[in-house]
Motif scaffolding. Structure first.
Motif, PDB file in Angstrom:
ATOM      1  N   ALA A  29       0.814  -1.221   0.000  1.00 30.97           N
ATOM      2  CA  ALA A  29       0.000   0.000   0.000  1.00 30.97           C
ATOM      3  C   ALA A  29       0.845   1.267   0.000  1.00 30.97           C
ATOM      4  N   GLY A  30       2.017   1.220   0.629  1.00 33.55           N
ATOM      5  CA  GLY A  30       2.870   2.394   0.687  1.00 33.55           C
ATOM      6  C   GLY A  30       3.406   2.824  -0.662  1.00 33.55           C
ATOM      7  N   ASN A  31       3.370   1.912  -1.645  1.00 36.97           N
ATOM      8  CA  ASN A  31       3.891   2.210  -2.978  1.00 36.97           C
ATOM      9  C   ASN A  31       2.787   2.474  -3.993  1.00 36.97           C
ATOM     10  N   LEU A  32       1.560   2.650  -3.532  1.00 34.98           N
ATOM     11  CA  LEU A  32       0.463   2.935  -4.454  1.00 34.98           C
ATOM     12  C   LEU A  32       0.744   4.243  -5.199  1.00 34.98           C
ATOM     13  N   SER A  33       0.621   4.202  -6.531  1.00 37.96           N
ATOM     14  CA  SER A  33       0.931   5.361  -7.361  1.00 37.96           C
ATOM     15  C   SER A  33      -0.198   5.629  -8.334  1.00 37.96           C
ATOM     16  N   LEU A  34      -0.785   6.811  -8.255  1.00 34.20           N
ATOM     17  CA  LEU A  34      -1.822   7.190  -9.210  1.00 34.20           C
ATOM     18  C   LEU A  34      -1.286   7.206 -10.634  1.00 34.20           C
ATOM     19  N   ARG A  35      -0.071   7.648 -10.823  1.00 30.65           N
ATOM     20  CA  ARG A  35       0.513   7.694 -12.167  1.00 30.65           C
ATOM     21  C   ARG A  35       0.632   6.287 -12.755  1.00 30.65           C
ATOM     22  N   GLU A  36       1.039   5.340 -11.927  1.00 32.97           N
ATOM     23  CA  GLU A  36       1.175   3.975 -12.426  1.00 32.97           C
ATOM     24  C   GLU A  36      -0.187   3.378 -12.763  1.00 32.97           C
ATOM     25  N   VAL A  37      -1.188   3.656 -11.943  1.00 34.79           N
ATOM     26  CA  VAL A  37      -2.537   3.180 -12.235  1.00 34.79           C
ATOM     27  C   VAL A  37      -3.020   3.774 -13.553  1.00 34.79           C
ATOM     28  N   ALA A  38      -2.774   5.078 -13.753  1.00 33.15           N
ATOM     29  CA  ALA A  38      -3.178   5.732 -14.992  1.00 33.15           C
ATOM     30  C   ALA A  38      -2.482   5.091 -16.186  1.00 33.15           C
ATOM     31  N   ARG A  39      -1.201   4.796 -16.038  1.00 38.38           N
ATOM     32  CA  ARG A  39      -0.457   4.162 -17.133  1.00 38.38           C
ATOM     33  C   ARG A  39      -1.028   2.773 -17.457  1.00 38.38           C
ATOM     34  N   ASP A  40      -1.340   2.001 -16.422  1.00 38.08           N
ATOM     35  CA  ASP A  40      -1.909   0.669 -16.644  1.00 38.08           C
ATOM     36  C   ASP A  40      -3.272   0.752 -17.324  1.00 38.08           C
ATOM     37  N   LEU A  41      -3.984   1.814 -17.045  1.00 41.10           N
ATOM     38  CA  LEU A  41      -5.311   2.002 -17.610  1.00 41.10           C
ATOM     39  C   LEU A  41      -5.253   2.593 -19.019  1.00 41.10           C
ATOM     40  N   GLY A  42      -4.067   3.071 -19.419  1.00 41.48           N
ATOM     41  CA  GLY A  42      -3.948   3.717 -20.715  1.00 41.48           C
ATOM     42  C   GLY A  42      -4.505   5.123 -20.697  1.00 41.48           C
ATOM     43  N   MET A  43      -4.428   5.771 -19.554  1.00 45.17           N
ATOM     44  CA  MET A  43      -4.983   7.107 -19.357  1.00 45.17           C
ATOM     45  C   MET A  43      -3.835   8.068 -19.053  1.00 45.17           C
ATOM     46  N   VAL A  44      -3.904   9.282 -19.542  1.00 46.78           N
ATOM     47  CA  VAL A  44      -2.864  10.259 -19.194  1.00 46.78           C
ATOM     48  C   VAL A  44      -2.932  10.511 -17.698  1.00 46.78           C
ATOM     49  N   SER A  45      -1.791  10.755 -17.101  1.00 45.47           N
ATOM     50  CA  SER A  45      -1.732  10.833 -15.639  1.00 45.47           C
ATOM     51  C   SER A  45      -2.628  11.926 -15.076  1.00 45.47           C
ATOM     52  N   SER A  46      -2.779  13.022 -15.800  1.00 46.10           N
ATOM     53  CA  SER A  46      -3.612  14.116 -15.286  1.00 46.10           C
ATOM     54  C   SER A  46      -5.089  13.736 -15.245  1.00 46.10           C
ATOM     55  N   ALA A  47      -5.503  12.813 -16.129  1.00 43.43           N
ATOM     56  CA  ALA A  47      -6.925  12.468 -16.222  1.00 43.43           C
ATOM     57  C   ALA A  47      -7.405  11.701 -14.992  1.00 43.43           C
ATOM     58  N   ILE A  48      -6.511  10.953 -14.358  1.00 47.85           N
ATOM     59  CA  ILE A  48      -6.953  10.125 -13.237  1.00 47.85           C
ATOM     60  C   ILE A  48      -7.385  10.984 -12.051  1.00 47.85           C
ATOM     61  N   TYR A  49      -6.881  12.219 -11.993  1.00 47.25           N
ATOM     62  CA  TYR A  49      -7.242  13.097 -10.880  1.00 47.25           C
ATOM     63  C   TYR A  49      -8.688  13.585 -10.984  1.00 47.25           C
ATOM     64  N   ARG A  50      -9.332  13.334 -12.110  1.00 51.67           N
ATOM     65  CA  ARG A  50     -10.761  13.629 -12.209  1.00 51.67           C
ATOM     66  C   ARG A  50     -11.580  12.610 -11.417  1.00 51.67           C
ATOM     67  N   TYR A  51     -10.944  11.470 -11.111  1.00 53.49           N
ATOM     68  CA  TYR A  51     -11.634  10.398 -10.381  1.00 53.49           C
ATOM     69  C   TYR A  51     -11.224  10.374  -8.916  1.00 53.49           C
ATOM     70  N   PHE A  52      -9.931  10.554  -8.669  1.00 48.35           N
ATOM     71  CA  PHE A  52      -9.419  10.580  -7.292  1.00 48.35           C
ATOM     72  C   PHE A  52      -8.415  11.718  -7.190  1.00 48.35           C
TER      73      PHE A  52
END
Length: 225
Positions: A29-52
């Protein structure tokens, strides 16, 4: 159009949570990264902040979801017993449901009961979901007391003060001695699961569940003495 946007948002949110949970299971859990989640989803990193809005907000959602899953499982295990006066049966059912969930979902158990994530402070939103599974045990203690079970152990003064503060926040009418019995049983239960899940019983008690089963029965004798 609005319905389609809501559906897409719900689908993306569910996929973000799935990927985040997989990342937590893999990296902690300490290594959770929004940027990495966005990359796995195929989403630009800035877009994920619309969700979280932040890593902590996403982590909180994962924690709430895990607590809700655990709570639902324990509630169902307790409700499955038709006789509400079968206190031992209810105790065994809820105890084993927690262990089974932990063994089936070790990453979720670790997220909730493992090492705290550095820099993360759980918000008030987590209190209700976190209370669900323990409320089942509290309900058992209250039902026992209503049926005439009593306890006469001496409750330490510091614990009495804590119980008084607890009653100001929650409706827990059980007397201090009965409440202490329930909390001791709960602490032993969760400790046994953690020892087993985190490998501390290796070369000590290697039969899966042996110590846990013994603790459930020992605590049953103390709860229902």
């Amino acid at each position: 159009m609005a319905g389609k946007r809501e559906r897409v948002r719900a689908e993306n949110t569910a996929e973000i949570l799935r990927l985040a949970r997989a990342q937590v299971e893999r990296d902690g859990a300490g290594n959770l990264s929004l940027r990495e989640v966005a990359r796995d989803l195929g989403m630009v990193s800035s877009a994920i902040y619309r969700y979280f809005a932040s890593r902590d907000e996403l982590l909180t959602r994962l924690i709430i979801d895990s607590y809700d899953r655990l709570g639902a499982i324990v509630e169902a295990a307790d409700s499955a017993l038709s006789s509400r006066d079968d206190f031992r049966g209810r105790w065994r059912a809820m105890s084993h449901s927690i262990r089974n969930w932990a063994l089936e979902s070790p990453a979720e158990y670790t997220l909730l009961f493992g090492t705290p994530v550095p820099g993360y402070a759980a918000p008030q939103d987590t209190i209700g979901p976190a209370s669900r599974y323990t409320n089942v045990l509290v309900g058992l203690v209250l039902d026992m007391e209503a049926a005439g079970h009593t306890a006469s152990e001496v409750v330490p003064a510091a614990l009495r003060r804590d119980f008084a503060a607890l009653r100001q926040r929650l409706a827990v009418p059980a007397n201090d001695a009965m409440l202490m019995r329930g909390m001791v049983a709960w602490a032993n239960l969760m400790g046994a699961i953690s020892l087993e899940l985190f490998g501390h019983l290796h070369n000590v008690v290697d039969t899966p569940g042996a110590l846990f089963d013994a603790i459930v029965e020992v605590q049953a004798e103390r709860l229902f003495a």
